[in-house]
Design an enzyme around this catalytic site. Sequence first.
Site, short mmCIF file in Angstrom:
data_model
loop_
_atom_site.label_atom_id
_atom_site.label_comp_id
_atom_site.label_asym_id
_atom_site.label_seq_id
_atom_site.Cartn_x
_atom_site.Cartn_y
_atom_site.Cartn_z
CG ASP A 34 42.35 42.39 27.27
OD1 ASP A 34 41.66 43.12 26.54
OD2 ASP A 34 41.92 41.35 27.78
CE LYS A 139 39.26 41.30 25.73
NZ LYS A 139 39.47 40.52 26.93
CB CYS A 172 42.42 38.00 26.67
SG CYS A 172 41.50 38.08 28.23
C1 C5J Z 1 43.70 38.48 29.81
C2 C5J Z 1 43.39 37.43 31.95
N1 C5J Z 1 43.63 39.66 29.20
N2 C5J Z 1 44.45 36.66 31.82
N3 C5J Z 1 43.09 38.37 31.01
O1 C5J Z 1 44.31 37.56 29.32
O2 C5J Z 1 42.67 37.34 32.92
#
Ligand code: C5J
Length: 240
Positions: A34, A139, A172
């Site tokens: 991400d 995702k 994540c």
């Molecule tokens: C991730 C989030 N990628 N913190 N998303 O950690 O909402």
Amino acid sequence: MSAPAPLPEGAVRVPAEPGEFTLDVATTALVIIDMQRDFCEPGGFGETLGNDVSRLRTTIPPLQRVLAAARAVGMTVIHTREGHLPDLSDCPAAKLHRGSPSLRIGDPGPMGRILVRGEYGQGIVDELTPAPGEVVIDKPGKGAFHATSFGDELAARGITRLVVGGVTTEVCVHTTVREANDRGYECLVLADGVGSYFPEFQRVGLEMITAQGGIFGWVAPSTALLSALAPTPALEGTPS
Ligand code: C5J
């Protein structure tokens, strides 16, 4: 002192916590979670939640070096992106309505609709653009296995170990590493290649992984991995 146990052909040792992590390039994937504009750049979802995105951007230079090294040795590279279908049908109400961001998932923002697939903000930062042939997993959840082909992609390549970077450490990255650990994957998390908006969560998030003998993984600085992958002067010169 006894000599270290011999390694299988092709394996390398990475000094890590709570102990050495060994990996074979052929059966290991670098998974970058991400690293999207929506989390790492001003105007994205992370900032709408009131966060300082510069805290996540410290991961970019180490991840660039690791990505270059992984590509140089032929390691499988997989990128993930959190995001939703344009009609938000894959976004549960629990996720859509929680908290009080200035912009919600699906709202139009300066980089397009927040966390919607195909929008500019949902894309990966320029510094870590996936190369042709690298797998990109979209995702809808926090973990990479939930409602995706991630597990199938790993299985198809015979992957047994993951080297994990990306954001955010406590959300994540943690969810994915926990999911992977439960499925039998051994995971090495890169301490400076994962980031959090909250320094305390970063510290504790890393400690949680290695507690109790490595309850769901290992942690090492990116330099430890780079040294293990690049024992020759030729590879030590990967971009900085
Ligand atoms: C991730 C989030 N990628 N913190 N998303 O950690 O909402």
